[in-house]
Scaffold this motif. Structure first.
Motif, mmCIF file in Angstrom:
data_model
loop_
_atom_site.group_PDB
_atom_site.id
_atom_site.type_symbol
_atom_site.label_atom_id
_atom_site.label_comp_id
_atom_site.label_asym_id
_atom_site.label_seq_id
_atom_site.Cartn_x
_atom_site.Cartn_y
_atom_site.Cartn_z
ATOM 1 N N ALA A 1 -2.463 -5.407 13.202
ATOM 2 C CA ALA A 1 -2.156 -6.656 12.579
ATOM 3 C C ALA A 1 -1.564 -7.865 13.680
ATOM 4 O O ALA A 1 -1.977 -8.985 13.588
ATOM 5 N N GLU A 2 -0.940 -7.506 14.737
ATOM 6 C CA GLU A 2 -0.488 -8.058 15.912
ATOM 7 C C GLU A 2 -1.563 -8.691 16.524
ATOM 8 O O GLU A 2 -1.715 -9.949 17.007
ATOM 9 N N GLN A 3 -2.643 -7.904 16.652
ATOM 10 C CA GLN A 3 -3.620 -8.442 17.526
ATOM 11 C C GLN A 3 -4.385 -9.395 16.722
ATOM 12 O O GLN A 3 -4.767 -10.442 17.291
ATOM 13 N N ALA A 4 -4.592 -8.954 15.440
ATOM 14 C CA ALA A 4 -5.492 -10.130 14.454
ATOM 15 C C ALA A 4 -4.546 -11.447 14.445
ATOM 16 O O ALA A 4 -5.268 -12.679 14.440
ATOM 17 N N ALA A 5 -3.356 -11.278 14.187
ATOM 18 C CA ALA A 5 -2.557 -12.593 14.147
ATOM 19 C C ALA A 5 -2.509 -13.176 15.589
ATOM 20 O O ALA A 5 -2.636 -14.610 15.373
ATOM 21 N N ALA A 6 -2.656 -12.748 16.609
ATOM 22 C CA ALA A 6 -2.617 -13.258 17.896
ATOM 23 C C ALA A 6 -3.892 -14.023 18.066
ATOM 24 O O ALA A 6 -4.089 -15.140 18.426
ATOM 25 N N GLY B 1 0.917 -1.106 -0.011
ATOM 26 C CA GLY B 1 0.009 -0.058 0.031
ATOM 27 C C GLY B 1 0.788 1.166 0.011
ATOM 28 O O GLY B 1 2.184 1.356 0.454
ATOM 29 N N PRO B 2 0.090 2.378 -0.083
ATOM 30 C CA PRO B 2 0.937 3.555 -0.345
ATOM 31 C C PRO B 2 1.612 4.172 1.206
ATOM 32 O O PRO B 2 1.074 3.686 2.017
ATOM 33 N N ASP B 3 2.277 5.134 1.133
ATOM 34 C CA ASP B 3 2.659 5.325 2.482
ATOM 35 C C ASP B 3 1.836 6.224 3.436
ATOM 36 O O ASP B 3 1.905 5.757 4.438
ATOM 37 N N HIS B 4 0.775 6.861 3.093
ATOM 38 C CA HIS B 4 -0.276 7.431 3.564
ATOM 39 C C HIS B 4 -1.256 6.321 4.529
ATOM 40 O O HIS B 4 -2.130 6.564 5.192
ATOM 41 N N ALA B 5 -1.236 5.145 3.648
ATOM 42 C CA ALA B 5 -2.141 3.976 4.145
ATOM 43 C C ALA B 5 -1.539 2.709 3.959
ATOM 44 O O ALA B 5 -2.047 1.871 3.166
ATOM 45 N N PRO B 6 -0.537 2.167 4.623
ATOM 46 C CA PRO B 6 0.114 0.949 4.755
ATOM 47 C C PRO B 6 -0.689 -0.246 5.005
ATOM 48 O O PRO B 6 -1.453 0.113 6.012
ATOM 49 N N VAL B 7 -0.429 -1.249 4.618
ATOM 50 C CA VAL B 7 -1.260 -2.600 4.942
ATOM 51 C C VAL B 7 0.078 -3.415 5.477
ATOM 52 O O VAL B 7 1.007 -3.636 4.738
ATOM 53 N N PHE B 8 0.218 -3.924 6.756
ATOM 54 C CA PHE B 8 1.142 -4.547 7.505
ATOM 55 C C PHE B 8 0.657 -6.083 7.652
ATOM 56 O O PHE B 8 -0.514 -6.387 7.980
ATOM 57 N N THR B 9 1.659 -7.097 7.163
ATOM 58 C CA THR B 9 1.337 -8.320 7.269
ATOM 59 C C THR B 9 2.122 -8.812 8.747
ATOM 60 O O THR B 9 3.449 -8.579 8.567
ATOM 61 N N ILE B 10 1.690 -9.120 9.680
ATOM 62 C CA ILE B 10 2.338 -9.739 10.869
ATOM 63 C C ILE B 10 2.110 -11.102 11.013
ATOM 64 O O ILE B 10 0.879 -11.670 10.863
ATOM 65 N N THR B 11 3.323 -11.900 11.274
ATOM 66 C CA THR B 11 3.055 -13.343 11.672
ATOM 67 C C THR B 11 3.414 -13.275 13.469
ATOM 68 O O THR B 11 4.295 -12.998 13.818
#
Length: 228
Positions: A212-217, A183-193
């Protein structure tokens, strides 16, 4: 004219009519569409988060005058976290009136949890600035409704719950690794494992690392609990 009509309809859903509608316009304007002459909602979000926190703290104390700080804190966190804010925003269809840049619209910004959670906090601040704390409190308690009374006493965020699960089994605390960013700098999307030292892992995407951390947990917890 279309935007004005949509904002009027939204105010009906919100249960509050603005004396200064420009505050509402600012509250629903995302950074992706802001300009030098058009403010986005980030400053209002900052204020609204604090107003929401005070209202929830007051409400929890009034609801249970015997609860300890240790009992109140997780209930408070459950009521003010982004997931809850986004749920409230969806119930009043806040996404329909968000002013977004083209890239955000194409990536489904009107449904994104982070954007909705931030926007409802900005709307809270707009009401606070328009009419004061009492009006903001009344609106918040009405929109949050039964959540205040039904919040689980042992409500915990997923990361805390996963860490406690690991500790109970003599394992090391979970590890959270950023495996992708799009995603763009103003609206990034992070993938966390989220990963345990025994090898189990689950990944999740969100607009902030924390979410993302909460969702992965939560995903890893669900998998572990389904096995047991």
């Amino acid at each position: 004219m279309k935007l004005a009509g949509e904002l009027k309809s939204f105010q009906d859903r919100l249960g509050y009519e603005f004396a200064r509608p420009e505050l509402l316009v600012e509250a629903v304007t995302h950074a992706s569409v802001s300009t030098a002459n058009r403010d986005d909602n980030q400053r209002l979000e900052f204020l609204g988060d604090r107003v929401l926190g005070l209202v929830m703290a007051e409400a929890l104390l009034a609801t249970d005058d015997k609860a300890s700080e240790g009992q109140l804190a997780p209930r408070f966190n459950a009521l003010v976290r982004k997931e809850t804010c986004a749920d409230v925003a969806r119930e009043i269809n806040l996404g329909a009136v968000l002013r977004l840049g083209r890239s955000e619209m194409l990536s489904g910004g009107r449904r994104k949890q982070a954007l909705l959670g931030d926007a409802i906090e900005a709307v809270i601040a707009a009401v606070y600035l328009d009419a004061g704390f009492d009006q903001a409190r009344e609106m918040i308690l009405r929109l949050w409704g039964r959540r205040v009374h039904e919040v689980e006493e042992d409500a915990r965020d997923a990361k805390t719950a996963l860490q406690e699960w690991a500790q109970a089994r003599k394992q090391q605390p979970p590890e959270y690794v950023e495996t992708a960013r799009t995603g763009p700098d103003h609206a990034p999307v992070f993938t966390i494992t989220a990963r345990l030292d025994t090898g189990e892992s689950e990944a999740a995407n969100a607009g902030s690392k924390r979410q993302a951390e909460q969702a992965a947990a939560a995903a890893l917890l669900a998998k572990l609990e389904s096995r047991s």
